[in-house]
Structures are given as structure tokens and as C-alpha cells.
Write a protein that holds these residues in place. Structure first.
Motif, PDB file in Angstrom:
ATOM      1  N   SER A   1     -36.142 -11.573  31.124  1.00  0.00           N
ATOM      2  CA  SER A   1     -36.843 -12.315  30.083  1.00  0.00           C
ATOM      3  C   SER A   1     -35.913 -13.321  29.433  1.00  0.00           C
ATOM      4  O   SER A   1     -34.681 -13.188  29.481  1.00  0.00           O
ATOM      5  N   TYR A   2     -36.513 -14.353  28.835  1.00  0.00           N
ATOM      6  CA  TYR A   2     -35.824 -15.359  28.035  1.00  0.00           C
ATOM      7  C   TYR A   2     -36.607 -15.536  26.763  1.00  0.00           C
ATOM      8  O   TYR A   2     -37.839 -15.442  26.782  1.00  0.00           O
ATOM      9  N   GLU A   3     -35.901 -15.794  25.662  1.00  0.00           N
ATOM     10  CA  GLU A   3     -36.667 -15.996  24.424  1.00  0.00           C
ATOM     11  C   GLU A   3     -35.916 -16.914  23.472  1.00  0.00           C
ATOM     12  O   GLU A   3     -34.687 -17.032  23.533  1.00  0.00           O
ATOM     13  N   LYS A   4     -36.704 -17.554  22.644  1.00  0.00           N
ATOM     14  CA  LYS A   4     -36.176 -18.412  21.583  1.00  0.00           C
ATOM     15  C   LYS A   4     -36.936 -18.048  20.321  1.00  0.00           C
ATOM     16  O   LYS A   4     -38.166 -18.165  20.279  1.00  0.00           O
ATOM     17  N   ILE A   5     -36.267 -17.573  19.285  1.00  0.00           N
ATOM     18  CA  ILE A   5     -36.929 -17.023  18.094  1.00  0.00           C
ATOM     19  C   ILE A   5     -36.544 -17.860  16.878  1.00  0.00           C
ATOM     20  O   ILE A   5     -35.347 -18.103  16.637  1.00  0.00           O
ATOM     21  N   PHE A   6     -37.565 -18.290  16.122  1.00  0.00           N
ATOM     22  CA  PHE A   6     -37.360 -19.020  14.863  1.00  0.00           C
ATOM     23  C   PHE A   6     -37.874 -18.231  13.666  1.00  0.00           C
ATOM     24  O   PHE A   6     -37.858 -18.725  12.559  1.00  0.00           O
ATOM     25  N   ALA A   7     -38.388 -17.051  13.903  1.00  0.00           N
ATOM     26  CA  ALA A   7     -39.003 -16.258  12.821  1.00  0.00           C
ATOM     27  C   ALA A   7     -38.434 -14.845  12.861  1.00  0.00           C
ATOM     28  O   ALA A   7     -37.630 -14.491  13.724  1.00  0.00           O
ATOM     29  N   ASP A   8     -38.923 -14.015  11.972  1.00  0.00           N
ATOM     30  CA  ASP A   8     -38.512 -12.627  11.891  1.00  0.00           C
ATOM     31  C   ASP A   8     -38.988 -11.862  13.121  1.00  0.00           C
ATOM     32  O   ASP A   8     -40.059 -12.158  13.679  1.00  0.00           O
ATOM     33  N   GLN A   9     -38.216 -10.827  13.517  1.00  0.00           N
ATOM     34  CA  GLN A   9     -38.575 -10.023  14.680  1.00  0.00           C
ATOM     35  C   GLN A   9     -39.937  -9.334  14.512  1.00  0.00           C
ATOM     36  O   GLN A   9     -40.645  -9.059  15.481  1.00  0.00           O
ATOM     37  N   SER A  10     -40.346  -9.129  13.243  1.00  0.00           N
ATOM     38  CA  SER A  10     -41.624  -8.432  13.001  1.00  0.00           C
ATOM     39  C   SER A  10     -42.801  -9.263  13.513  1.00  0.00           C
ATOM     40  O   SER A  10     -43.854  -8.709  13.857  1.00  0.00           O
ATOM     41  N   ILE A  11     -42.636 -10.587  13.576  1.00  0.00           N
ATOM     42  CA  ILE A  11     -43.717 -11.431  14.097  1.00  0.00           C
ATOM     43  C   ILE A  11     -43.891 -11.181  15.583  1.00  0.00           C
ATOM     44  O   ILE A  11     -45.011 -11.081  16.099  1.00  0.00           O
ATOM     45  N   ILE A  12     -42.759 -11.047  16.308  1.00  0.00           N
ATOM     46  CA  ILE A  12     -42.843 -10.744  17.740  1.00  0.00           C
ATOM     47  C   ILE A  12     -43.437  -9.355  17.942  1.00  0.00           C
ATOM     48  O   ILE A  12     -44.262  -9.145  18.855  1.00  0.00           O
ATOM     49  N   ASN A  13     -43.050  -8.426  17.094  1.00  0.00           N
ATOM     50  CA  ASN A  13     -43.618  -7.069  17.212  1.00  0.00           C
ATOM     51  C   ASN A  13     -45.128  -7.101  16.998  1.00  0.00           C
ATOM     52  O   ASN A  13     -45.881  -6.376  17.667  1.00  0.00           O
ATOM     53  N   LEU A  14     -45.583  -7.905  16.024  1.00  0.00           N
ATOM     54  CA  LEU A  14     -47.023  -8.029  15.783  1.00  0.00           C
ATOM     55  C   LEU A  14     -47.738  -8.593  17.013  1.00  0.00           C
ATOM     56  O   LEU A  14     -48.813  -8.112  17.411  1.00  0.00           O
ATOM     57  N   ALA A  15     -47.136  -9.607  17.645  1.00  0.00           N
ATOM     58  CA  ALA A  15     -47.750 -10.199  18.838  1.00  0.00           C
ATOM     59  C   ALA A  15     -47.771  -9.208  19.986  1.00  0.00           C
ATOM     60  O   ALA A  15     -48.716  -9.173  20.777  1.00  0.00           O
ATOM     61  N   SER A  16     -46.720  -8.338  20.049  1.00  0.00           N
ATOM     62  CA  SER A  16     -46.626  -7.407  21.179  1.00  0.00           C
ATOM     63  C   SER A  16     -47.642  -6.277  21.081  1.00  0.00           C
ATOM     64  O   SER A  16     -47.873  -5.557  22.061  1.00  0.00           O
ATOM     65  N   GLN A  17     -48.259  -6.086  19.904  1.00  0.00           N
ATOM     66  CA  GLN A  17     -49.252  -5.018  19.755  1.00  0.00           C
ATOM     67  C   GLN A  17     -50.484  -5.268  20.617  1.00  0.00           C
ATOM     68  O   GLN A  17     -51.183  -4.336  21.009  1.00  0.00           O
ATOM     69  N   ASN A  18     -50.779  -6.527  20.877  1.00  0.00           N
ATOM     70  CA  ASN A  18     -51.960  -6.862  21.684  1.00  0.00           C
ATOM     71  C   ASN A  18     -51.533  -6.972  23.138  1.00  0.00           C
ATOM     72  O   ASN A  18     -50.773  -7.859  23.524  1.00  0.00           O
ATOM     73  N   THR A  19     -52.008  -6.045  23.939  1.00  0.00           N
ATOM     74  CA  THR A  19     -51.583  -5.979  25.348  1.00  0.00           C
ATOM     75  C   THR A  19     -52.561  -6.662  26.293  1.00  0.00           C
ATOM     76  O   THR A  19     -52.399  -6.602  27.502  1.00  0.00           O
ATOM     77  N   VAL A  20     -53.610  -7.269  25.733  1.00  0.00           N
ATOM     78  CA  VAL A  20     -54.590  -7.937  26.594  1.00  0.00           C
ATOM     79  C   VAL A  20     -53.930  -9.134  27.281  1.00  0.00           C
ATOM     80  O   VAL A  20     -53.244  -9.932  26.625  1.00  0.00           O
ATOM     81  N   SER A  21     -54.103  -9.247  28.553  1.00  0.00           N
ATOM     82  CA  SER A  21     -53.515 -10.370  29.286  1.00  0.00           C
ATOM     83  C   SER A  21     -54.473 -10.874  30.341  1.00  0.00           C
ATOM     84  O   SER A  21     -55.428 -10.187  30.695  1.00  0.00           O
ATOM     85  N   SER A  22     -54.229 -12.064  30.797  1.00  0.00           N
ATOM     86  CA  SER A  22     -55.053 -12.673  31.844  1.00  0.00           C
ATOM     87  C   SER A  22     -54.147 -13.247  32.909  1.00  0.00           C
ATOM     88  O   SER A  22     -53.119 -13.861  32.594  1.00  0.00           O
ATOM     89  N   THR A  23     -54.451 -13.033  34.143  1.00  0.00           N
ATOM     90  CA  THR A  23     -53.614 -13.531  35.243  1.00  0.00           C
ATOM     91  C   THR A  23     -54.002 -14.933  35.670  1.00  0.00           C
ATOM     92  O   THR A  23     -53.350 -15.517  36.528  1.00  0.00           O
TER      93      THR A  23
END
Length: 803
Positions: A115-137
Motif C-alpha cells: 500500500s501507499y498513502e498520503k495523509i493530511f488529516a487525523d488517522q481517525s478519519i481513515i479509520n472512519l472510512a475503513s469501517q465501510n467495507t463495501v467495494s466495487s470491482t
């Protein structure tokens, strides 16, 4: 301009003052109308504004994220190629170049775990986004999430596809929706306050109060309950931080269907309300001052010039009515010519006062048409009479209704109807002259009452109504018209009591006048329901009938509302083609508690409760939709016949309803047949003819149902645009055994054919009837011999016998 020294001139001056007040009131009303229009326009602006704000905050951010992701994931740019230092550097440069205050993170996850990442906000924002596991291929997936602590964020999960078109990983991006620049843009362009809420807390807003931006304040509890708890959009008036606003709130939901935020657009009404209130206050003060001024002036003038002279006239008239005529000798000299005229006419009034008083008393108690005592007279005599008074105790009531008076009025005019009522009153009065202690009253309209006081012979209870019915078997001649009239009679009575049966009279054995009239009317209504021209004595079971009728009326409303009625279809058999070619639509009601309700019963209830138009329109629409769909599905061309009630046909927009329904369902007009009855035509021939002609010109068939059971069927065939005649079942029942019936049917069929009409014979139940009708011959057959009415589910099976 004004004649001096007259009340007229003085009152004209007074009216000028009243006009000033009216102008003031008019100004007040005009101001309120203006501000109402202003409020309506602001409400429209706010309603439009919330849509635009949602576009700015959500849709434009989605578009930006999508564009950003497309560029980042584009294989040609090689920004997401693993283990390529040059690509990784370009990846970070692209994100850094695109970064602004809203972009919070960019995270790339490959299927092999890298993985690669670039973060400009608090880690809690990424954690909030990671709660939703719905994905589309195959395509990007957007969602919004957040809360009062973390704020409101737009996330995008973007599928990565390799050069070999195989999924390679996922790109996850977050964007802060609480962008103050976009909120300010809404205010600068639309002059509307705007706010983004995370949870119920303002995280971006243009609202400033006491020189402080209101970020961090919370939503009003009442609005929060509606928008957040109930998840509904709200537009209207509200108080925002203590100030009145016209507002629009729109909830923002996360993938779990939870409200995580709210978008707000509003217009402060503080300044406009302040201006309005000041103007209203100034106008109210001015109006009050004008009112006070004119009141003082007019009150003094009216008291001296009008009130006191007229009060003397009033007092004098009162004394004259008591027989004290000497008051005229002390009459003061009139100051105005109108008062003088009033005084001079007073002498003439004195002479006529007593006579006029007697005439008024007579008019109050006598019916003007029949000359019989009226309802007021009846109540005056019996309402307060003592039960133990042998001479005045009311023991019997005969409630008499003239049948079909409405039709007689429509056919011959109200003058003939009034003459008929006079004849009825005279006949009843002649009849009761043979019976002591009876008196006849005209209650109202076509209703009369015969009342008996004192003791009676029980045989009279039946003998009197029998005599009345027999008397009306004779025709009544009015001018050049010979009218056959009949009456329906309801009877109620008290057990005669002379006060000696009980030591203390409780009055429990006696019904009041009101109760007796009600019982007799119930019995009369039962006679009407059973076919009229008869009498019936009240019994308690009639209350049950009325209660059933009222209960069914309410149930019918619910049945119409919740689609609990059903259309059955009875096929019509074409003798020439030896197959079914259409159906008649018949409504059925299977009550969830009472079971099957006969159509005659609930249709009569619908007519009496004004539900018949709604019921008829529903039957017509359902039938047209069904036959159109059935023909389309089965590649057939069956027609449908629908019965139309009087109330439907005479409704102003009936023709428009039918034509619009045909357009809506796509049904060919030639496949629709409207069935009408002779009774319907009796009520309003000219209107019915005009409407039927309009429909017939549009190729819609018109059938005359129950032919031969009315009064003048041949006349209808001549003057109305009828295309089909349906011969009533009563003519068919005995054609196999009765030569006269056969001859009648044969002649009717021949007449109809000679004038170019089709014949449909109803009620065919036996093979003998069918064979006779084939020989005559008629066009179509309808009856239980072929099929009874069936539901949609069973119709195909019935049609399979004669496809």
C-alpha cells in the motif's frame, strides 16, 4: 349637493368618515398581502437554494473526487505502478499539487498487501472510512460518513484495473465536506445563509450573531427531531439561534441509513418583520385615532338626531301593541322629514297592527302550499303535552312519503308537483274525516304525518294505511296531466295510558313526539327500500337495519380506500361467430367479516352516501385497464361493458374522464360500451342525451340496459344515440313455455334490428331459451347457461370453451 335638514344628508356625511376607516383597513390588508407574497417568494428561493446547495456540497465534490481519481489511476500516467521509484515520486507530487484544505488522505491498497498513502488529516478519519467495507470491482463507490466530533466527510473507493484488465487493488480517498469557501459561495451568489452540520453541530456556516461566527452551535431540538431522528426534509418557518428564518433542511445519510449530517439554507426575516411590524403599528395608531375622532362626533350626532327620536317611536310602538294608543297624543314634533313621515304612517299601522299580528300567527303554523298544519304546529301541540292527558296524549303516528315526487317535478315541472301535493293533502284530509281524533300535517317536501291522540282500536293501525294506499290506486288529474301517484307509509305508536296503570307515572311506556316521528320515518324508509307503495309498522329490528347500513357505509369507504373490492367479468356470447367477444364488468365485495355483500345493497349505500361517483370511476378505470392489458397479452380484441350510474353521467367532467381514461389505458374506444338504465334517463333526458351524443361521436358504444322494465323505452330508442339494447331477463324466463312472452321478445328484437341496433339478451339459463333465441335471431347472449360472472383468474379458463 345634499338636501338640508334631512337624515339622508347627515348619514352621507357619516359614511364619508366610515370610508376613511375602510381605507385604513385596506392599507393594513394590502401590507399583509405584500408581505405574504414576499414570504412566498423567499420560501421558493429557499426551496430552490437547498437543491443548489446539495449540488455544490455533495455533487461537485463527488465530481472533483472522480476527476482526481481518474487522473491518479490512469495507466498512461503510471502513477500507481508498484516498485517504480519514479512513479511513486510522481504519485506524491500529483497529490501534493492537487492538495487543498478539503482533501484529507489518499490511500492505495494492492491485492498483494502492499500500500501507499498520503495523509493530511487525523488517522481517525481513515479509520472512519475503513469501517465501510463495501467495494466495487467495476466502478467508483461514494459514501458520506461522520459525526459531530470528526466532522462530515465524502469518501470514494476507486477500483484499480491493471493493463491486463485484471483488478489490481483499491484507491481510497477522503474529502472534508465542511468547506467554508463553498458555504460562503452560497451566500455570495444567492444571498442565502448556508450551513453544513456534522451530526447536529455547525461545522461550516455563514451565520454570524453578535459579531461571532456560529460554528460549533447545535441544531434546534424540534428541527433535529424531524430532520435527524425522522430523516425527513423540512422547508418552512423556524427559529434559528433565536431569530426567525425561512429555512430548508436536508438530512445527509451514511451507508447504514443513519443521519450523519444536515445541509441548511435559510433567509433571515428579522429585518423584514421589524419593518412590517412598525408599519402595522403606525397604521393601527392612525386608524385608532380616526376611529376615536369619528366615534365622538358621530355618537353625539346620532344620539340627538336619530337615536332619541327613533327610541321614542319604538317605545310608542310597544305601548300601541299593548293597546295603549293615547301615547300618540303626546307625540313630539319631528325635526327631520324622515321622522315626520315615520310618525304619519304610525296612525295607519295602528289600525292594521292587530289584524297583521293574527295573520302572522296563522302563517307560522299553516303550510302555504297545502293549507294543512305544518311541522311547527305539530310540535306546538304535542311536544309538551302531558302523558296522562286523555285528550292530548299522542298514541299513533303515520309517516307518509309521496313516491317519486322528484321524477314528477322533473317530468312535468314544479307547478304540477305543487298541485299534486295539494291533491295529496286534500285526499288525506278527506280520509281522516271518517276517523275521530286524527289530524294530518305536512312535515316537509313530499312528507306528511297523520297523528292520533287518545285511545284507539288496534285494527285501525292497519286499516288506515290500507285505506290510504287504496285511495292512491286511482289516477290523479292535474290540468291536462294524468298522474299515477303512490305513497310509502311508516307507522309507530304508544300504548295508550290513562295514568291509572302505575301508582306513579314514570313515562317509560311513552315515546316522545320526536321518538315516534323517528320510528315512523325508519319504518317508511324500510318500505322505500322494499319497493315503495306499501306500509310497515315499526319494530326494533329496523334499528339494526339502519345500524348495518351505517356500518356498511363506513366499511365501503375503507374498501374503496384500500382496494378491497373486486371486478368480476361475465362473458357475452356472439351467436354469429359462435364465440365470446366481450364481457360485462360487475363489482363484487367480499367483506372480511360479513362475507359476500350483495351488489344491490352496497351500490344503493354508495348512491345514498355520495360514494357512487368514486366507486363508478374506479370500476370504469379498472375494467378498461384490465381489458386493454388482456387484449395486449393474448392478442385478442374483446370488448368491455361497464354500468354507469346517474350521478356519474350527470357529473360535469364525465366525458372528459372517459376520454382521458381511454388515452391513459390505450384502449380502443370501439371496445368500450357504457350501459345506462331508463331510470337514469328519466331524471335528466336533455343533459344525458347531450353527453351520450358526445361519447357516441367518439366511437364509444352506448347500451340501454334492462330494456322494457321502465316507462317509455321506445322513446329512448328514437331520441338517444343508443347502439345496443339489452333485453331484460324478465322477458326471457318463460319464452320456452309462454307464447305471449315469445311474441314480445320477437317483436322487440325486430324493432331494434329495423332501426339498426344490436340486441343483447340477458339471463339465458337453459338450452331451450338459447335455441329459440338463435332462431329469432338476436346478436349476443349473456347468462348462466354460458358462464356466471368470474374473477380475472378464472376468465381464461371460461374463454377456452369458446375461444
Amino acid at each position: 349637493m345634499f338636501k338640508k335638514n334631512t337624515l339622508h344628508s347627515k348619514i352621507n356625511l357619516f359614511i364619508l368618515g366610515i370610508i376613511l376607516l375602510i381605507v385604513t383597513i385596506g392599507c393594513f390588508v394590502a401590507i399583509n398581502i405584500f408581505f405574504s407574497i414576499y414570504e412566498n417568494e423567499m420560501t421558493r428561493m429557499v426551496t430552490t437554494g437547498i437543491t443548489a446547495f446539495e449540488e455544490i456540497i455533495i455533487q461537485e465534490n463527488k465530481n472533483w473526487l472522480l476527476s482526481f481519481s481518474d487522473e491518479l489511476a490512469d495507466p498512461e500516467n503510471r502513477l500507481l505502478i508498484k516498485n517504480d521509484p519514479a512513479s511513486i515520486q510522481a504519485f506524491h507530487q500529483y497529490i501534493g499539487h492537487a492538495n487543498n484544505d478539503a482533501l484529507e488522505f489518499v490511500k492505495v491498497t494492492y491485492l498483494d498487501g502492499n500500500s501507499y498513502e498520503k495523509i493530511f488529516a487525523d488517522q481517525s478519519i481513515i479509520n472512519l472510512a475503513s469501517q465501510n467495507t463495501v467495494s466495487s470491482t467495476t466502478k467508483p463507490y461514494f459514501w458520506i460518513d461522520g459525526n459531530a466530533q470528526l466532522g462530515l466527510h465524502l469518501f470514494c473507493r476507486y477500483p484499480l484495473i491493471g493493463s491486463d484488465q485484471i483488478p489490481a487493488g483499491t484507491l481510497l480517498i477522503g474529502l472534508n465536506l465542511a468547506d467554508q469557501k463553498r458555504v460562503d459561495y452560497m451566500k455570495n451568489t444567492a444571498a442565502l445563509e448556508a450551513t453544513v452540520f456534522a451530526g447536529n453541530t455547525r461545522i461550516a456556516t455563514t451565520i454570524v450573531k453578535n459579531n461571532e461566527n456560529q460554528i460549533g452551535t447545535t441544531l434546534d431540538p424540534a428541527i433535529a427531531d424531524m430532520v435527524i431522528d425522522q430523516k425527513t426534509t423540512y422547508t418552512g418557518k423556524a427559529t434559528v439561534l433565536g431569530d426567525p428564518y425561512l429555512v430548508a433542511y436536508s438530512p445527509v445519510l451514511n451507508p447504514r441509513d443513519e443521519v450523519v449530517g444536515v445541509l441548511f439554507v435559510g433567509k433571515s426575516m428579522v429585518s423584514i418583520y421589524t419593518i412590517r411590524n412598525r408599519i402595522i403599528l403606525y397604521i393601527a395608531i392612525l386608524g385608532f385615532l380616526l376611529l376615536l375622532f369619528f366615534y365622538i362626533i358621530s355618537n353625539h350626532w346620532l344620539r340627538i338626531n336619530i337615536t332619541n327620536p327613533i327610541r321614542w317611536v319604538a317605545d310608542a310602538m310597544k305601548m300601541i301593541s299593548q293597546g295603549q294608543y293615547k301615547v300618540l297624543e303626546n307625540m313630539p314634533k319631528a325635526k327631520y322629514e324622515e321622522i315626520e313621515m315615520l310618525q304619519t304612517t304610525m296612525y295607519d299601522m295602528v289600525n292594521e297592527l292587530v289584524t297583521g299580528k293574527k295573520n302572522l300567527e296563522t302563517a307560522a303554523y299553516i303550510d302555504s302550499i297545502t293549507g294543512l298544519p305544518n311541522r311547527v304546529s305539530l310540535y306546538k301541540k304535542y311536544q309538551n303535552s302531558p302523558f296522562t292527558d286523555n285528550s292530548n296524549t299522542l298514541t299513533q303516528v303515520y309517516y307518509i312519503d309521496v313516491d317519486n315526487l322528484k321524477y314528477i317535478n322533473n317530468l312535468f315541472g314544479h307547478n304540477v308537483g305543487d298541485s299534486l301535493l295539494r291533491q295529496v293533502g286534500w285526499i288525506l284530509k278527506e280520509l281522516i274525516s271518517r276517523y275521530p281524533h286524527y289530524e294530518v300535517y305536512r312535515i316537509s317536501g313530499d312528507e306528511f304525518a297523520i297523528c292520533k291522540n287518545g285511545s284507539y282500536d288496534p285494527d285501525e293501525i292497519q286499516h288506515l294505511p290500507q285505506s290510504i294506499i287504496k285511495e292512491f290506486e286511482k289516477s290523479i288529474t292535474i290540468g291536462e296531466q294524468i298522474i299515477s301517484a303512490s305513497v310509502s307509509i311508516g307507522v309507530s305508536g304508544n300504548a295508550y295510558c290513562d295514568g291509572k296503570k302505575c301508582k306513579i307515572c314514570t313515562k317509560e311506556c311513552q315515546d316522545s313526539l320526536e321518538q315516534l316521528l323517528k320510528k315512523a320515518e325508519l319504518a317508511m324508509n324500510q318500505v322505500k327500500m322494499n319497493g315503495k307503495n306499501n306500509f310497515m309498522i315499526f319494530n326494533p329490528s329496523m334499528n339494526e337495519i339502519i345500524q348495518r347500513k351505517a356500518s356498511l357505509q363506513q366499511d365501503l369507504k375503507q374498501a374503496l380506500k384500500y382496494k378491497q373490492l373486486e371486478i368480476y367479468y361475465q362473458p357475452k356470447f356472439d351467436l354469429a361467430s359462435n364465440r365470446y367477444d366481450g364481457f360485462e364488468a360487475l363489482v363484487r365485495w367480499n367483506h372480511h367479516e360479513r362475507g359476500f355483500i350483495p351488489p344491490l345493497e352496497f351500490i344503493r349505500i354508495a348512491e345514498e352516501s355520495n360514494l357512487i361517483i368514486e366507486l363508478g370511476d374506479w370500476i370504469l378505470e379498472e375494467s378498461c385497464r384490465f381489458i386493454s392489458n388482456y387484449n395486449l397479452t393474448h392478442q385478442s380484441s374483446y370488448s368491455i361493458a361497464v354500468n354507469i350510474s346517474t350521478f356519474q353521467l350527470l357529473n360535469d367532467d364525465f366525458e372528459e374522464k372517459v376520454t382521458k381514461l381511454l388515452e391513459k389505458t390505450g384502449l380502443d374506444p370501439s371496445l368500450l360500451e357504457l350501459e345506462i338504465t331508463e331510470t337514469m334517463l328519466m331524471n335528466s333526458m336533455s343533459i344525458a342525451s347531450e353527453k351520450l351524443t358526445f361519447l357516441r361521436e367518439r366511437n364509444i358504444s352506448i347500451a340501454l340496459d334492462d330494456f322494457g322494465t321502465g316507462y317509455s323505452s321506445l322513446t329512448y330508442l328514437k331520441v338517444l344515440p343508443i347502439s345496443t339494447v339489452k333485453l331484460d331477463k324478465s322477458f326471457i324466463d318463460d319464452i320456452a313455455t309462454d307464447k305471449l312472452s315469445l311474441k314480445i321478445v320477437e317483436n322487440v328484437i325486430q324493432i331494434a334490428k329495423n332501426i339498426g341496433l344490436k340486441i343483447v339478451v340477458e339471463g339465458v339459463e337453459t338450452i331451450d331459451q338459447l335455441e329459440i333465441l338463435k332462431d329469432l335471431p338476436c346478436n349476443k347472449i349473456q347468462g348462466y347457461y354460458f358462464s356466471k360472472p368470474v374473477s380475472e383468474l378464472n376468465l381464461t379458463e371460461v374463454l377456452s370453451e369458446y375461444p
